[in-house]
Write a protein that holds these residues in place. Structure first.
Motif, PDB file in Angstrom:
ATOM      1  N   LEU A   1       0.831  -1.207   0.000  1.00 58.31           N
ATOM      2  CA  LEU A   1       0.000   0.000   0.000  1.00 58.31           C
ATOM      3  C   LEU A   1       0.860   1.249   0.000  1.00 58.31           C
ATOM      4  CD1 LEU A   1      -2.771   1.307   0.153  1.00 58.31           C
ATOM      5  CD2 LEU A   1      -2.644   1.120   2.641  1.00 58.31           C
TER       6      LEU A   1
ATOM      7  N   LEU B   1       2.437   1.715  -3.315  1.00 60.17           N
ATOM      8  CA  LEU B   1       1.497   2.228  -4.307  1.00 60.17           C
ATOM      9  C   LEU B   1       1.271   3.735  -4.124  1.00 60.17           C
ATOM     10  CD1 LEU B   1      -1.104  -0.666  -4.441  1.00 60.17           C
ATOM     11  CD2 LEU B   1       0.486   0.023  -6.235  1.00 60.17           C
ATOM     12  N   ILE B   2       1.164   4.151  -2.865  1.00 60.69           N
ATOM     13  CA  ILE B   2       1.001   5.589  -2.613  1.00 60.69           C
ATOM     14  C   ILE B   2       2.183   6.338  -3.227  1.00 60.69           C
ATOM     15  CG2 ILE B   2       1.046   7.360  -0.813  1.00 60.69           C
ATOM     16  CD1 ILE B   2      -0.612   5.554   0.929  1.00 60.69           C
TER      17      ILE B   2
ATOM     18  N   VAL C   1       2.037   6.360  -7.073  1.00 62.68           N
ATOM     19  CA  VAL C   1       1.024   7.277  -7.595  1.00 62.68           C
ATOM     20  C   VAL C   1       1.499   8.730  -7.473  1.00 62.68           C
ATOM     21  CG1 VAL C   1      -1.307   8.173  -7.235  1.00 62.68           C
ATOM     22  CG2 VAL C   1      -0.913   5.727  -7.241  1.00 62.68           C
ATOM     23  N   ILE C   2       2.150   9.055  -6.357  1.00 65.98           N
ATOM     24  CA  ILE C   2       2.657  10.423  -6.205  1.00 65.98           C
ATOM     25  C   ILE C   2       3.643  10.734  -7.332  1.00 65.98           C
ATOM     26  CG2 ILE C   2       4.084  11.927  -4.755  1.00 65.98           C
ATOM     27  CD1 ILE C   2       2.794  10.634  -2.324  1.00 65.98           C
TER      28      ILE C   2
ATOM     29  N   LEU D   1       3.785   9.385 -10.347  1.00 67.57           N
ATOM     30  CA  LEU D   1       3.058   9.531 -11.614  1.00 67.57           C
ATOM     31  C   LEU D   1       2.342  10.885 -11.676  1.00 67.57           C
ATOM     32  CD1 LEU D   1       1.440   5.976 -11.805  1.00 67.57           C
ATOM     33  CD2 LEU D   1       3.164   6.868 -13.343  1.00 67.57           C
ATOM     34  N   LEU D   2       1.769  11.261 -10.535  1.00 69.28           N
ATOM     35  CA  LEU D   2       0.973  12.486 -10.447  1.00 69.28           C
ATOM     36  C   LEU D   2       1.813  13.729 -10.724  1.00 69.28           C
ATOM     37  CD1 LEU D   2      -2.002  12.409  -8.786  1.00 69.28           C
ATOM     38  CD2 LEU D   2      -0.723  13.960  -7.385  1.00 69.28           C
TER      39      LEU D   2
ATOM     40  N   MET E   1      -2.438  21.948 -14.406  1.00 71.43           N
ATOM     41  CA  MET E   1      -2.040  22.330 -13.049  1.00 71.43           C
ATOM     42  C   MET E   1      -0.905  23.360 -13.047  1.00 71.43           C
ATOM     43  SD  MET E   1      -4.263  20.602 -11.607  1.00 71.43           S
ATOM     44  CE  MET E   1      -4.069  20.380  -9.848  1.00 71.43           C
TER      45      MET E   1
ATOM     46  N   LEU F   1      -2.397  13.301   3.092  1.00 74.30           N
ATOM     47  CA  LEU F   1      -2.368  12.891   1.685  1.00 74.30           C
ATOM     48  C   LEU F   1      -3.769  12.912   1.089  1.00 74.30           C
ATOM     49  CD1 LEU F   1       0.257  10.010   1.720  1.00 74.30           C
ATOM     50  CD2 LEU F   1       0.417  12.189   0.521  1.00 74.30           C
TER      51      LEU F   1
ATOM     52  N   TRP G   1      -6.088  18.256  -5.229  1.00 71.80           N
ATOM     53  CA  TRP G   1      -5.571  18.004  -6.578  1.00 71.80           C
ATOM     54  C   TRP G   1      -6.730  17.733  -7.540  1.00 71.80           C
ATOM     55  CZ3 TRP G   1      -0.917  17.807  -9.265  1.00 71.80           C
ATOM     56  CH2 TRP G   1      -0.943  17.100 -10.475  1.00 71.80           C
TER      57      TRP G   1
ATOM     58  N   LEU H   1      -5.366   9.543 -11.308  1.00 68.30           N
ATOM     59  CA  LEU H   1      -4.289   9.381 -10.330  1.00 68.30           C
ATOM     60  C   LEU H   1      -4.658  10.048  -9.010  1.00 68.30           C
ATOM     61  CD1 LEU H   1      -1.246   9.996 -12.687  1.00 68.30           C
ATOM     62  CD2 LEU H   1      -1.838   7.859 -11.547  1.00 68.30           C
TER      63      LEU H   1
ATOM     64  N   LEU I   1      -6.966   7.794  -7.248  1.00 65.98           N
ATOM     65  CA  LEU I   1      -6.222   6.646  -6.710  1.00 65.98           C
ATOM     66  C   LEU I   1      -5.503   7.035  -5.419  1.00 65.98           C
ATOM     67  CD1 LEU I   1      -4.367   4.687  -9.549  1.00 65.98           C
ATOM     68  CD2 LEU I   1      -5.990   3.815  -7.856  1.00 65.98           C
ATOM     69  N   LEU I   2      -4.865   8.202  -5.458  1.00 68.55           N
ATOM     70  CA  LEU I   2      -4.122   8.641  -4.276  1.00 68.55           C
ATOM     71  C   LEU I   2      -5.081   8.810  -3.099  1.00 68.55           C
ATOM     72  CD1 LEU I   2      -1.447   9.427  -3.040  1.00 68.55           C
ATOM     73  CD2 LEU I   2      -1.834  11.774  -3.760  1.00 68.55           C
TER      74      LEU I   2
ATOM     75  N   PHE J   1      -6.003   5.320  -1.858  1.00 68.70           N
ATOM     76  CA  PHE J   1      -4.902   4.658  -1.144  1.00 68.70           C
ATOM     77  C   PHE J   1      -4.677   5.294   0.230  1.00 68.70           C
ATOM     78  CE2 PHE J   1      -2.901   3.301  -5.409  1.00 68.70           C
ATOM     79  CZ  PHE J   1      -3.613   2.107  -5.378  1.00 68.70           C
ATOM     80  N   SER J   2      -4.784   6.631   0.284  1.00 71.76           N
ATOM     81  CA  SER J   2      -4.540   7.232   1.597  1.00 71.76           C
ATOM     82  C   SER J   2      -5.679   6.919   2.551  1.00 71.76           C
ATOM     83  CB  SER J   2      -4.263   8.738   1.497  1.00 71.76           C
ATOM     84  OG  SER J   2      -4.925   9.310   0.409  1.00 71.76           O
TER      85      SER J   2
ATOM     86  N   LEU K   1      -7.220   4.108   2.511  1.00 67.11           N
ATOM     87  CA  LEU K   1      -6.891   2.732   2.924  1.00 67.11           C
ATOM     88  C   LEU K   1      -5.826   2.719   4.016  1.00 67.11           C
ATOM     89  CD1 LEU K   1      -6.667   0.384  -0.193  1.00 67.11           C
ATOM     90  CD2 LEU K   1      -7.772  -0.087   2.001  1.00 67.11           C
TER      91      LEU K   1
END
Lengths: 505, 164, 321
Positions: free
Chosen positions: A164, A167-168, A171-172, A174-175, A190, B14, B21, B47, B50-51, B54-55, B57
């Motif tokens: 987990l 993955l966090i 993703v950060i 990729l973001l 952005m 997060l 975001w 994304l 997803l973030l 996940f946070s 979770l």
């Protein structure tokens, strides 16, 4: 054979040898300073080659490219900050080795396997350039997306204890890379209307921030608390790897070399992906998995073999199709063109001798780098005798200069600092940094290929399941994730109170 | 703070960032998704979601973890807050100050000043000879190798520009 | 403590020295250049290579180094913004291109071409349209016929939205009247030729140099070039206008510009240095190999061209979206 014989005296010319040597040295220096990479080195060297005769000019460019790729490991091992993105995976085990006084071993191994990887990929290229480029050309957007997704699956291996958290982090990564001017639709993302944000986050900028800034902070903390790790002169050995050590890892070396060559041959991928995939497979097939990340030599061998194999691999589409795989090879392409060597199918027929001078130059460059590094290691390891808190001041200066030099942008330096602070906070929250790097490296390609594939198919997702290559990579991705979960469940059963169970997932 | 507490804090921060975001993405990036293609908004939004997931979770899992371990106080050898704050601010001050100086005064002046300032103000060195050697030495070595020999562009100052 | 005093006086001396350098005088214009000139480069690849070469050649003319500094990103916006923010004294110039107009009209730049003083146009590059040799299309009209009568859309590879090859593609297909039967596939890093080779797209618009090796090997065929005149190295390829695309004339130029307000004498000095560089054998030699053409234009003509092209690009971008 005739071509080889006529190429030999051309390359053996002292001025050509000198050009290759100078190029390799410049590449090594750029490669070993965080932020300065072979892309910049090549841009700096290119004007120098305008005046040179063809063989010397091409030799100098190739030397720079290869030197830069090899040099990346020096900073990665010695100070834990990768000199190039391709060396990011080398930090994982190289730096712990250096902290226990075995920097010499790590550096020596790195340069030996780099050379092997480079020459291996060169051999593959000589033997099968047409065959490999024929396969490489089949990699369209859908296949590339599948390959990059497979690359992302290595997060499982890099996430340490908790998927987990990995993955966090991923993703950060990729973001962050989506900020800036969108390459496909030309839309600002952005940027909040600011011109400075348009340039987006450069991979190198983010990488220097993530590795260097938290490390400087940590060094200061350790120093203030009197816990600085100081290696005394006697602790820093410049030991060389033993043959037995390399023989034991022969499987890793060959697999990594093959992997690197293959990935290098596919335009649009490159060194970092190869290095991470190689690291992951080395760990996966290793008997002592738990040692990875703590100073396992195979963890240096795998990425270093792979990233140098990329050099030979990337020459395949460059020379046979005229397609540069990354910005660095694009500069080499410019150098070839300006000296009248137009890459493409005809190059191998009309300029056979020149092609062989390219092959020979690569061999000479590796010999030169081997020699430079062999003598250099004794010097390099002395860096470790400098007290870390003093060294961190110099590292700070170099990181700012290196970051600035990437695009000559002060804004980039502030981005580097911000990402560095973020990296430190994430580390304190026990979120691993390496998957962030993976996200940064793979993010732009992942998105771009995915969207391009959908444009090609007019919005039909079937395009991702129509080619064997894509299906194979999807299957591998699923396999790796499945193995990860099986492994975790087993570990949990074996030790119900193990720490791994804290983090569900 | 316990490990559990820290996970909840990190997860919450997060989650808020991810939500911000997503809001930013929806508010500023056009869809442009005509003809079934994925527009520029798809990835950043996906994304962000997803973030956030996940946070969330991470927060949930902190409640599920075994009590005895999770509520354990963080290892006592974590740095005291004061030291940590000092290190973070010093580092950012050093890097940020250097960047401003580079912009205003160019490479040579900025490097001499910042290395000296780092050694004196952050590391408390009082050996002036050492400080002078380090600051001028760093500036000169980097200048000569990178600018003079390798031809890397180093920043010229906007207000002061000393160069040779 | 004594060394602290030394440091202070040293600092004072450097401030004084800087003040001397920074004070602009009338004489400074006559002596221009008295220090290195910074040439901002906006893109990598060929643009960078030509820029570096030009800077090298101009250094010899000016007697002071012209330093090429790469400030890439944001489709040129980063570099333009940097030069825009510098003093208009001729020591900061930009190796510019049509991107000044496309950047502005796409909303990526807060200022337009009028924020710069044109110095000289140096080179031009003309995109070419290519198809596979086995496509059966021998000319532009063959392709247009096939697209008009066909069921499926033509997949057209170029670089990303707003890039010059993308604008060219849009202009060409508008002129041909088949723009609603074309799907534009954006590729980065000059990948469009491979994608064409591999058969994933049906046609591609890129720079001729990228196609030439594959044309020579018999895999690809160039149907037309988008300028008003044929390109020297491939003079058997017709212009698109000749091949039936109305009066299409799309050419990418590269030249030099300085921030608005740069003194006229300084602009002239730079213009003359650029002229000498453009006339040199070295640039001519490189042009054949890198696939660009030398086409010098002085400051005044160049200014008129920029203004004219700006209207065309504004129109294209308006209709394109």
């Amino acid at each position: 054979m005739d071509a080889l014989l006529s190429a030999l005296p051309l390359v053996a010319d002292p001025s050509v040898l000198l050009a290759i040597l100078v190029g390799s040295l410049i590449g090594l220096i750029f490669g070993s300073v965080p932020g300065l990479t072979y892309s910049l080195a090549l841009a700096v060297v290119l004007p120098m080659t305008f005046q040179l005769p063809t063989v010397a000019a091409v030799g100098m460019l190739l030397g720079t490219y290869i030197g830069g790729m090899t040099g990346g490991s020096v900073a990665a091992i010695l100070i834990g900050i990768p000199g190039t993105p391709s060396a990011a995976a080398t930090v994982l085990d190289g730096y712990p080795l250096a902290r226990t006084g075995r920097a010499g071993l790590a550096l020596g191994t790195a340069v030996l396997v780099s050379t092997f990887g480079g020459l291996f990929s060169l051999a593959v290229m000589i033997v099968s350039v047409d065959f490999v480029s024929g396969i490489a050309i089949k990699f369209g957007p859908a296949e590339l997306f599948a390959l990059v997704l497979f690359g992302l699956s290595t997060i499982c291996g890099l996430a340490e204890k908790s998927l987990l958290r990995g993955l966090i982090a991923g993703v950060i990564g990729l973001l962050v890379m989506t900020v800036g001017l969108d390459a496909i639709d030309g839309v600002q993302r952005m940027t909040f209307g600011s011109t400075a944000f348009l340039q987006g986050v450069d991979l190198l900028v983010a990488m220097v921030g993530l590795f260097a800034v938290p490390q400087i902070m940590q060094t200061l903390i350790d120093w203030r608390r009197g816990r600085e790790i100081r290696l005394e002169a006697g602790d820093v050995r410049s030991e060389m790897p033993k043959w037995s050590e390399l023989r034991r890892n022969f499987g890793v070396i060959v697999r990594s070399a093959a992997l690197g060559t293959g990935i290098g041959a596919i335009p649009g991928t490159g060194g970092p992906i190869a290095a991470f995939l190689a690291y992951d497979q080395a760990r996966r097939f290793s008997k002592n998995k738990e040692k990875f990340g703590k100073g396992e030599l195979a963890g240096v061998i795998a990425p270093e073999t792979a990233n140098n194999s990329v050099t030979g691999g990337s020459m395949i589409p460059l020379l046979s199709l005229g397609i540069p795989g990354d910005p660095a090879t694009a500069i080499i392409l410019g150098g070839l063109l300006i000296h009248g060597l137009t890459p493409g199918p005809l190059l191998f027929m009309e300029h056979k001798t020149e092609v062989y001078t390219i092959y020979l130059s690569i061999v000479v460059a590796y010999v030169a780098i081997l020699a430079f590094q062999y003598f250099g290691i004794k010097l390099f390891v002395r860096v470790l005798r400098v007290p870390p808190h003093i060294l961190s001041v110099v590292i700070g200066v170099l990181c700012v200069i290196g970051t600035f030099a990437i695009r000559n942008s002060f804004f980039d330096v502030y981005v580097m600092m911000t990402i560095g602070l973020l990296g430190y906070l994430l580390m304190r929250a026990r979120i691993p940094v390496t998957p962030i790097i993976l996200g940064l490296v793979l993010g732009p390609t992942l998105e771009r290929e995915f969207r391009t594939a959908l444009i090609l198919s007019d919005g039909s997702y079937a395009i991702f399941f129509q080619s064997t290559a894509a299906l194979i990579f999807f299957a591998l991705t699923i396999l790796i994730i499945a193995f990860h979960f099986i492994g975790q469940t087993r570990a949990r059963r074996a030790a119900p109170n193990a720490k791994a169970s804290i983090d569900a997932g | 703070m316990t490990q559990q507490g820290r996970d909840r804090l990190a997860g919450s921060i997060l989650f808020v960032l991810a939500a911000l975001w997503c809001w930013g993405v929806v508010a500023t990036i056009p869809v442009l998704g005509a003809e079934g293609r994925l527009g520029p908004r798809g990835f950043p939004l996906g994304l962000g979601l997803l973030l956030a997931a996940f946070s969330a979770l991470l927060i949930v899992s902190s409640f599920l973890s075994p009590k005895d371990e999770a509520v354990q106080e963080l290892k006592a050898d974590g740095p005291p807050l004061g030291v940590e704050l000092w290190a973070v601010l010093s580092t950012l001050g050093f890097l940020g100050g250097y960047t401003v100086l580079l912009w205003a005064a160019g490479f040579l002046v900025a490097t001499v000043i910042i290395v000296a300032a780092g050694l004196v103000l952050i590391l408390g060195k009082r050996n002036w000879l050492f400080v002078a050697l380090m600051s001028f030495g760093t500036a000169l070595v980097v200048f000569v190798t990178f600018n003079k020999i390798l031809g890397v562009y180093l920043p010229h100052g906007r207000w002061i520009d000393i160069w040779f | 403590m004594r060394s602290f005093g030394v440091a202070t006086s040293w600092l004072a001396a450097s401030v004084a020295a800087a003040a001397l350098i920074a004070v602009p005088t009338a004489k400074a214009q006559e002596d221009f250049p008295t220090k290195p000139v910074e040439m901002t480069i906006l893109f990598g690849g060929t643009a960078q290579t030509i820029g570096q070469l030009l800077a090298d050649l101009m250094s010899k003319e000016l007697g002071q180094p012209v330093v090429p500094v790469s400030r890439t990103g944001g489709g040129g916006a980063i570099g333009y913004s940097h030069v825009h923010s510098t003093r208009p004294d001729g020591y900061n110039i930009v190796w510019n291109s049509n991107s000044i107009s496309s950047g502005y009209h796409q909303g990526n730049l807060p200022f337009n071409y009028e924020a710069f003083e044109p110095i000289a146009r140096v080179t031009v590059e003309v995109p070419a349209l290519a198809v596979r040799a086995d496509s059966g299309w021998e000319s532009l009209s063959d392709m247009v016929e096939a697209v008009k009568s066909g069921e499926t859309k033509l997949k057209m590879g170029a670089s990303g939205q707003g890039s010059f090859t993308d604008l060219t593609a849009k202009a060409l297909f508008q002129e041909l009247g088949i723009e609603d039967k074309v799907v534009y596939v954006p590729y980065g890093d000059g990948k469009a030729p491979v994608e064409l080779l591999a058969g994933r797209v049906d046609a591609a618009i890129q720079w001729p140099g990228q196609f030439i090796p594959h044309v020579q090997s018999g895999d690809l065929k160039m149907l037309c070039v988008t300028g008003s005149e044929r390109v020297e190295v491939i003079d058997d390829v017709p212009t698109c206008a000749e091949a039936g695309a109305g009066d299409l004339d799309i050419t990418m130029w590269r030249g030099l510009a300085a921030p608005e307000g740069t003194p006229q004498e300084v602009v002239e000095k730079l213009q003359e240095a650029a002229r000498k560089a453009a006339e040199s054998d070295q640039l001519k030699d490189a042009s054949g190999k890198l696939g660009f053409e030398i086409s010098f234009m002085d400051a005044q003509e160049f200014g008129e061209l920029i203004a004219k092209d700006d209207e065309v690009i504004a129109e294209l971008l308006k209709s394109g979206n």
